[in-house]
Design a protein around this motif. Structure first.
Motif, PDB file in Angstrom:
ATOM      1  N   GLU A   1     -65.410 -20.785 -38.490  1.00  0.00           N
ATOM      2  CA  GLU A   1     -64.674 -19.774 -38.017  1.00  0.00           C
ATOM      3  C   GLU A   1     -66.178 -18.427 -37.951  1.00  0.00           C
ATOM      4  OE1 GLU A   1     -61.976 -19.991 -36.616  1.00  0.00           O
ATOM      5  OE2 GLU A   1     -61.821 -21.906 -36.548  1.00  0.00           O
ATOM      6  N   PRO A   2     -66.054 -17.735 -36.847  1.00  0.00           N
ATOM      7  CA  PRO A   2     -67.653 -16.458 -37.100  1.00  0.00           C
ATOM      8  C   PRO A   2     -66.862 -15.678 -37.983  1.00  0.00           C
ATOM      9  CG  PRO A   2     -66.024 -16.345 -34.985  1.00  0.00           C
ATOM     10  CD  PRO A   2     -65.643 -17.688 -35.727  1.00  0.00           C
ATOM     11  N   ILE A   3     -67.419 -14.857 -38.918  1.00  0.00           N
ATOM     12  CA  ILE A   3     -66.970 -13.801 -40.329  1.00  0.00           C
ATOM     13  C   ILE A   3     -66.549 -12.824 -39.434  1.00  0.00           C
ATOM     14  CG2 ILE A   3     -68.898 -12.611 -39.724  1.00  0.00           C
ATOM     15  CD1 ILE A   3     -68.837 -12.351 -43.312  1.00  0.00           C
ATOM     16  N   ASP A   4     -66.412 -12.561 -38.304  1.00  0.00           N
ATOM     17  CA  ASP A   4     -65.876 -11.479 -37.671  1.00  0.00           C
ATOM     18  C   ASP A   4     -64.310 -11.509 -37.204  1.00  0.00           C
ATOM     19  OD1 ASP A   4     -68.256 -10.435 -37.636  1.00  0.00           O
ATOM     20  OD2 ASP A   4     -68.261 -10.006 -35.846  1.00  0.00           O
ATOM     21  N   GLY A   5     -64.140 -13.161 -36.959  1.00  0.00           N
ATOM     22  CA  GLY A   5     -62.869 -13.192 -36.524  1.00  0.00           C
ATOM     23  C   GLY A   5     -61.785 -13.637 -38.100  1.00  0.00           C
ATOM     24  N   LEU A   6     -62.479 -13.507 -38.938  1.00  0.00           N
ATOM     25  CA  LEU A   6     -61.837 -14.044 -40.718  1.00  0.00           C
ATOM     26  C   LEU A   6     -61.935 -12.511 -41.802  1.00  0.00           C
ATOM     27  CD1 LEU A   6     -63.907 -16.747 -41.592  1.00  0.00           C
ATOM     28  CD2 LEU A   6     -61.748 -16.559 -40.708  1.00  0.00           C
ATOM     29  N   SER A   7     -61.019 -11.505 -40.566  1.00  0.00           N
ATOM     30  CA  SER A   7     -60.774  -9.687 -41.121  1.00  0.00           C
ATOM     31  C   SER A   7     -60.469  -9.554 -41.997  1.00  0.00           C
ATOM     32  CB  SER A   7     -61.311  -9.139 -39.859  1.00  0.00           C
ATOM     33  OG  SER A   7     -60.074  -9.045 -39.065  1.00  0.00           O
ATOM     34  N   ASP A   8     -58.882 -10.671 -41.837  1.00  0.00           N
ATOM     35  CA  ASP A   8     -57.580 -10.512 -42.406  1.00  0.00           C
ATOM     36  C   ASP A   8     -57.828 -11.244 -44.024  1.00  0.00           C
ATOM     37  OD1 ASP A   8     -57.801 -12.808 -40.880  1.00  0.00           O
ATOM     38  OD2 ASP A   8     -55.332 -12.532 -41.058  1.00  0.00           O
ATOM     39  N   SER A   9     -58.909 -11.832 -43.857  1.00  0.00           N
ATOM     40  CA  SER A   9     -58.947 -12.892 -44.904  1.00  0.00           C
ATOM     41  C   SER A   9     -60.131 -12.018 -46.176  1.00  0.00           C
ATOM     42  CB  SER A   9     -59.439 -14.561 -45.001  1.00  0.00           C
ATOM     43  OG  SER A   9     -59.070 -14.911 -44.018  1.00  0.00           O
ATOM     44  N   TYR A  10     -59.961 -11.015 -46.409  1.00  0.00           N
ATOM     45  CA  TYR A  10     -60.634 -10.119 -47.200  1.00  0.00           C
ATOM     46  C   TYR A  10     -61.157 -10.518 -48.820  1.00  0.00           C
ATOM     47  CZ  TYR A  10     -62.835  -6.599 -50.383  1.00  0.00           C
ATOM     48  OH  TYR A  10     -63.528  -5.573 -50.982  1.00  0.00           O
ATOM     49  N   GLU A  11     -59.929 -11.103 -49.486  1.00  0.00           N
ATOM     50  CA  GLU A  11     -59.865 -12.148 -50.500  1.00  0.00           C
ATOM     51  C   GLU A  11     -60.731 -12.655 -50.727  1.00  0.00           C
ATOM     52  OE1 GLU A  11     -59.703 -10.117 -53.387  1.00  0.00           O
ATOM     53  OE2 GLU A  11     -59.057  -8.100 -52.188  1.00  0.00           O
ATOM     54  N   CYS A  12     -60.497 -13.216 -49.507  1.00  0.00           N
ATOM     55  CA  CYS A  12     -61.265 -15.307 -49.302  1.00  0.00           C
ATOM     56  C   CYS A  12     -62.610 -15.450 -49.471  1.00  0.00           C
ATOM     57  CB  CYS A  12     -60.542 -16.153 -48.557  1.00  0.00           C
ATOM     58  SG  CYS A  12     -59.022 -16.122 -48.118  1.00  0.00           S
ATOM     59  N   ILE A  13     -63.095 -14.061 -48.309  1.00  0.00           N
ATOM     60  CA  ILE A  13     -64.224 -14.152 -48.809  1.00  0.00           C
ATOM     61  C   ILE A  13     -64.967 -13.005 -49.639  1.00  0.00           C
ATOM     62  CG2 ILE A  13     -66.286 -12.324 -46.989  1.00  0.00           C
ATOM     63  CD1 ILE A  13     -64.041 -12.615 -44.852  1.00  0.00           C
ATOM     64  N   LYS A  14     -64.425 -12.555 -50.634  1.00  0.00           N
ATOM     65  CA  LYS A  14     -64.702 -11.674 -51.745  1.00  0.00           C
ATOM     66  C   LYS A  14     -65.194 -12.933 -52.636  1.00  0.00           C
ATOM     67  CE  LYS A  14     -62.569  -9.254 -54.163  1.00  0.00           C
ATOM     68  NZ  LYS A  14     -61.535  -7.627 -54.821  1.00  0.00           N
ATOM     69  N   GLU A  15     -63.574 -13.859 -52.687  1.00  0.00           N
ATOM     70  CA  GLU A  15     -64.043 -14.433 -53.723  1.00  0.00           C
ATOM     71  C   GLU A  15     -65.419 -15.865 -53.682  1.00  0.00           C
ATOM     72  OE1 GLU A  15     -61.144 -18.536 -55.067  1.00  0.00           O
ATOM     73  OE2 GLU A  15     -60.283 -16.926 -53.966  1.00  0.00           O
TER      74      GLU A  15
END
Length: 312
Positions: free
Chosen positions: A163-177
């Motif tokens: 998935e493009p990172i721009d499409g995961l804007s609501d998954s901040y905690e997952c990206i940070k982890e």
């Protein structure tokens, strides 16, 4: 980081400082494996931490023989773009981000447990965690960019999607982890974190067997452009040492344009540079096989590392 790579005679290899190596255009890993074996003979503990090649079968072979190496099956130019994006993510989520990783993970774990019994509506997918990262176009959309591989809640690994990172804007905690975890595991090199870069950019564009070479403009050949990409990666990561290998035609084709280009790039980046040729038959191999080698070392480094190539 270390200020120098030096030999430590008589000291067990297990007790030596481990120096990191990035193998570009790695194939199945012969060059980096030879360097690591030569380093061990010279009393230096060198480890191939990262390898990059666009041939999937070569990557599978390298990973099979070196399971601890982070092997990436992608183009070198995409790898460079990934490094730049990864550095930006690390600055955002690790260097300038929250230090309360433990509490964040605990909270995420509790949230997962609370959500276990909640059923998701049909055709609604929820991110469980992120498992990989790449730069390019894995879904063949016609547009390159930064992508993350997603493990979806209540689905197994066979259902993972890019998935493009721009499409995961609501998954901040997952990206940070994901970024903080993979930063700790050094899945990708960062500027200043690499001790040695080695590689042999494609030689087909200069080989004498190629009847369609472009002597008037060597860099018009896509394969020859990989020499530019190789030097761009060196310039970005700034390793302590660089070793580049190629056929001797790199010094003859188009009046040695590409060989002079490689040396001039190293000198322009303020590296000590040295050029040499070796004949494999002089070292016990049952074939002639002459090759050109270009060494580079940061000005602060003592050039003792060249001993490795003579111990192979």
């Amino acid at each position: 980081t270390t200020s120098d790579i030096s030999c430590e005679e008589g000291k067990p290899v297990a007790d030596l400082v481990t120096y990191s190596l990035l193998d570009l255009y790695s194939g199945c890993g012969a060059m980096s494996t030879g360097l690591c074996l030569g380093a061990e003979l010279a009393g230096i503990k060198l480890e191939t931490k990262w390898a990059v090649d666009m041939n999937s079968y070569a990557c599978e072979s390298l990973k099979h023989n070196h399971p601890s190496t982070q092997v990436r099956n992608e183009k070198a130019e995409d790898f460079l773009s990934l490094l730049q994006q990864w550095n930006a993510l690390c600055k955002k989520y690790v260097i300038h981000g929250s230090n309360s990783l433990g509490s964040d993970l605990a909270q995420a774990s509790n949230d997962d447990e609370n959500d276990e019994n909640e059923s998701l509506p049909k055709d609604v997918f929820e991110v469980e965690r992120l498992v990989d990262i790449c730069y390019g176009d894995p879904n063949k959309t016609g547009k390159n960019g930064l992508w993350l591989k997603v493990r979806w809640k209540k689905y197994d690994a066979s259902q993972d999607t890019w998935e493009p990172i721009d499409g995961l804007s609501d998954s901040y905690e997952c990206i940070k982890e994901f970024v903080q975890s993979e930063y700790r595991d050094s899945i990708l090199p960062l500027p200043g974190s690499v001790d040695v870069i080695c590689g042999g950019p494609p030689c087909q564009g200069v080989s004498g067997f190629n009847r369609f070479r472009k002597p008037d403009n060597p860099l018009m050949d896509e394969k020859n452009k990989q020499l530019v990409v190789f030097m761009d990666i060196v310039n970005y990561l700034r390793p302590k040492y660089v070793l580049m290998e190629n056929v001797v035609d790199i010094l003859k084709f188009a009046d040695g344009f590409l060989g002079r280009y490689a040396l001039s790039r190293l000198v322009a980046m303020n590296y000590q540079a040295r050029l040499g040729m070796m004949v494999a038959g002089c070292y016990g191999l049952p074939q002639f096989r002459m090759r050109a080698f270009i060494w580079g070392a940061l000005p602060s480094m003592v050039c003792v590392f060249s001993v490795l190539i003579f111990t192979l």
